[in-house]
Scaffold this motif. Sequence first.
Motif, mmCIF file in Angstrom:
data_model
loop_
_atom_site.group_PDB
_atom_site.id
_atom_site.type_symbol
_atom_site.label_atom_id
_atom_site.label_comp_id
_atom_site.label_asym_id
_atom_site.label_seq_id
_atom_site.Cartn_x
_atom_site.Cartn_y
_atom_site.Cartn_z
ATOM 1 N N GLU A 118 24.144 20.051 11.083
ATOM 2 C CA GLU A 118 24.225 21.125 10.195
ATOM 3 C C GLU A 118 24.384 22.168 11.185
ATOM 4 O OE1 GLU A 118 20.383 20.672 7.351
ATOM 5 O OE2 GLU A 118 20.933 19.145 9.458
ATOM 6 N N PRO A 119 24.170 23.637 10.835
ATOM 7 C CA PRO A 119 24.329 24.519 11.818
ATOM 8 C C PRO A 119 22.837 25.164 12.110
ATOM 9 C CG PRO A 119 23.298 25.226 8.919
ATOM 10 C CD PRO A 119 24.082 23.752 9.278
ATOM 11 N N LEU A 120 22.437 24.423 13.046
ATOM 12 C CA LEU A 120 21.039 24.603 13.642
ATOM 13 C C LEU A 120 20.895 24.575 15.146
ATOM 14 C CD1 LEU A 120 19.442 21.380 11.998
ATOM 15 C CD2 LEU A 120 18.880 23.989 11.912
ATOM 16 N N GLY A 121 22.490 25.173 15.450
ATOM 17 C CA GLY A 121 22.790 25.342 16.722
ATOM 18 C C GLY A 121 22.540 26.766 17.104
ATOM 19 N N VAL A 122 23.655 27.098 18.417
ATOM 20 C CA VAL A 122 23.481 28.270 18.898
ATOM 21 C C VAL A 122 24.715 28.526 19.506
ATOM 22 C CG1 VAL A 122 20.726 28.045 19.707
ATOM 23 C CG2 VAL A 122 22.819 27.824 21.371
ATOM 24 N N ASN A 123 25.553 27.905 19.489
ATOM 25 C CA ASN A 123 26.943 28.925 19.734
ATOM 26 C C ASN A 123 28.358 27.720 19.238
ATOM 27 O OD1 ASN A 123 27.540 26.230 21.635
ATOM 28 N ND2 ASN A 123 25.622 26.971 22.717
ATOM 29 N N ASP A 124 29.301 27.709 19.460
ATOM 30 C CA ASP A 124 30.193 27.617 18.982
ATOM 31 C C ASP A 124 31.292 26.933 19.919
ATOM 32 O OD1 ASP A 124 31.133 29.743 20.952
ATOM 33 O OD2 ASP A 124 32.576 30.406 19.172
ATOM 34 N N GLY A 125 30.332 26.091 20.909
ATOM 35 C CA GLY A 125 30.803 25.202 22.189
ATOM 36 C C GLY A 125 31.292 26.692 23.220
ATOM 37 N N THR A 126 30.520 27.477 23.387
ATOM 38 C CA THR A 126 31.237 28.177 24.581
ATOM 39 C C THR A 126 30.468 28.881 25.306
ATOM 40 O OG1 THR A 126 30.680 30.363 23.236
ATOM 41 C CG2 THR A 126 33.335 29.307 23.286
ATOM 42 N N CYS A 127 30.028 28.558 26.911
ATOM 43 C CA CYS A 127 29.318 29.196 27.169
ATOM 44 C C CYS A 127 29.207 30.653 27.958
ATOM 45 C CB CYS A 127 28.634 28.296 27.927
ATOM 46 S SG CYS A 127 27.068 28.563 29.155
ATOM 47 N N ASN A 128 28.367 31.370 27.747
ATOM 48 C CA ASN A 128 29.233 33.202 29.544
ATOM 49 C C ASN A 128 30.001 32.893 28.606
ATOM 50 O OD1 ASN A 128 26.566 32.856 29.566
ATOM 51 N ND2 ASN A 128 26.461 31.814 31.628
ATOM 52 N N GLY A 129 31.205 33.077 27.879
ATOM 53 C CA GLY A 129 32.585 32.951 27.502
ATOM 54 C C GLY A 129 33.605 31.659 28.146
ATOM 55 N N LYS A 130 33.079 30.966 28.100
ATOM 56 C CA LYS A 130 34.137 29.594 28.852
ATOM 57 C C LYS A 130 33.501 28.707 27.582
ATOM 58 C CE LYS A 130 35.195 26.164 32.211
ATOM 59 N NZ LYS A 130 35.083 25.941 33.193
ATOM 60 N N ARG A 131 34.787 28.511 26.747
ATOM 61 C CA ARG A 131 34.568 27.013 26.176
ATOM 62 C C ARG A 131 34.936 25.492 26.311
ATOM 63 N NH1 ARG A 131 34.740 26.801 21.097
ATOM 64 N NH2 ARG A 131 35.160 29.627 20.921
ATOM 65 N N TYR A 132 34.059 25.031 25.954
ATOM 66 C CA TYR A 132 33.844 23.442 26.332
ATOM 67 C C TYR A 132 33.850 22.367 25.427
ATOM 68 C CZ TYR A 132 31.510 25.525 30.618
ATOM 69 O OH TYR A 132 31.046 26.196 31.933
ATOM 70 N N PHE A 133 34.045 22.748 23.690
ATOM 71 C CA PHE A 133 34.501 22.227 23.325
ATOM 72 C C PHE A 133 34.485 23.669 21.860
ATOM 73 C CE2 PHE A 133 30.106 21.912 23.120
ATOM 74 C CZ PHE A 133 29.899 22.000 22.020
ATOM 75 N N ASP A 134 34.884 22.720 20.767
ATOM 76 C CA ASP A 134 35.182 23.519 19.674
ATOM 77 C C ASP A 134 34.232 23.426 18.036
ATOM 78 O OD1 ASP A 134 37.275 25.243 20.120
ATOM 79 O OD2 ASP A 134 38.729 23.121 20.466
ATOM 80 N N CYS A 135 33.590 23.945 17.304
ATOM 81 C CA CYS A 135 33.608 23.880 16.531
ATOM 82 C C CYS A 135 32.099 25.120 16.346
ATOM 83 C CB CYS A 135 31.564 22.912 16.972
ATOM 84 S SG CYS A 135 30.485 23.758 17.651
ATOM 85 N N PRO A 136 32.326 25.105 14.650
ATOM 86 C CA PRO A 136 31.881 26.104 14.212
ATOM 87 C C PRO A 136 30.697 26.758 15.103
ATOM 88 C CG PRO A 136 32.530 24.832 12.468
ATOM 89 C CD PRO A 136 32.418 24.070 14.189
ATOM 90 N N PRO A 137 30.760 28.511 14.598
ATOM 91 C CA PRO A 137 29.490 29.408 14.839
ATOM 92 C C PRO A 137 28.295 28.192 14.103
ATOM 93 C CG PRO A 137 31.445 30.574 14.015
ATOM 94 C CD PRO A 137 31.572 29.103 13.628
ATOM 95 N N LYS A 138 27.503 28.635 15.562
ATOM 96 C CA LYS A 138 26.134 28.113 15.019
ATOM 97 C C LYS A 138 25.313 26.657 14.955
ATOM 98 C CE LYS A 138 24.038 32.409 15.234
ATOM 99 N NZ LYS A 138 23.322 32.820 16.087
ATOM 100 N N TYR A 139 27.080 25.943 15.133
ATOM 101 C CA TYR A 139 26.757 24.398 14.907
ATOM 102 C C TYR A 139 26.325 23.086 16.829
ATOM 103 C CZ TYR A 139 27.958 23.790 10.116
ATOM 104 O OH TYR A 139 27.817 23.660 8.717
ATOM 105 N N GLY A 140 27.169 24.250 17.421
ATOM 106 C CA GLY A 140 26.103 23.803 19.192
ATOM 107 C C GLY A 140 25.636 24.317 19.714
ATOM 108 N N SER A 141 25.739 23.114 20.694
ATOM 109 C CA SER A 141 24.567 23.677 22.011
ATOM 110 C C SER A 141 24.284 23.081 22.910
ATOM 111 C CB SER A 141 22.999 23.006 21.266
ATOM 112 O OG SER A 141 22.695 24.616 20.228
ATOM 113 N N PHE A 142 24.429 23.520 23.863
ATOM 114 C CA PHE A 142 24.081 22.907 25.503
ATOM 115 C C PHE A 142 23.286 22.305 25.579
ATOM 116 C CE2 PHE A 142 28.406 25.187 25.619
ATOM 117 C CZ PHE A 142 29.063 24.616 25.744
ATOM 118 N N VAL A 143 22.789 21.197 26.212
ATOM 119 C CA VAL A 143 21.036 19.796 25.678
ATOM 120 C C VAL A 143 21.077 19.524 27.111
ATOM 121 C CG1 VAL A 143 19.466 19.223 24.764
ATOM 122 C CG2 VAL A 143 21.573 20.224 23.732
#
Length: 242
Positions: free
Chosen positions: A196-221
């Motif tokens: 669900e859209p319970l994340g904070v990003n789209d698979g990017t962190c500080n401008g670098k992409r680590y994986f692909d997903c829709p906005p708000k579906y990704g997080s680094f935990v």
Amino acid sequence: MSEATVLSGSSDIVKINISNSQTDAISFERKYSKSLKICEFKAKLEPITGGSAATMKLELYRGERLVCRLDDDDRPLGYYSIEDGMRVHVIDNFAFVQENVQKFELSQEEYDRKQESVRNYLRQNKLGKYNEEEMRKLEEERKKQQEEDNKKLEQTSVGARCKVTTKGNPTRLGTVMFKGELDGKPGQFFGIKFDEPLGVNDGTCNGKRYFDCPPKYGSFVAVKSVEIGDFPPENYDLDDEL
């Protein structure tokens, strides 16, 4: 539990130490009535700390450990788990007393000689970093957690299902999309794509992409917050709720 119950059966006076976020000085063994409302208590702290009762925030400490925040102005001081010898830390910007006042600074040597300081308080009571046994225990716990994290990372494959539990968030289900280090961040992480859209990003962190997903579906935990297992996606049937 009522406020009267909290205050009954114990002395109405408590002796506490006061510190603040502007300086490292401590005012020792100040006596206050437990029946004081927090708003009244803040007013009494103004001349001691230089803060403003209207903006200051209060934290209660036992040694270096945070016990709670005194965040309800209408509660009496005795409502909280306050005991003799504890420390109330006042957080404020102290703006109203700093105007046109020259900043006073101590050299490291002068500070070490200063008696009424947080550092001296911790040192004399063997608290925090001055407690060798506590520091050794914390280091052992850190190493143990690191070993567990490394093992989990090695055993987890990208594409694994997981459950994520972090403070202040609901339990979330998702899929591991990345594992490892992030540029500019200490430690190792799982990159999660949530169901669900319970994340904070789209698979990017500080401008670098680590994986692909829709906005708000990704997080680094943090690794310790991720449980790997058979967690099938939940079936969100729109007919279940109208």
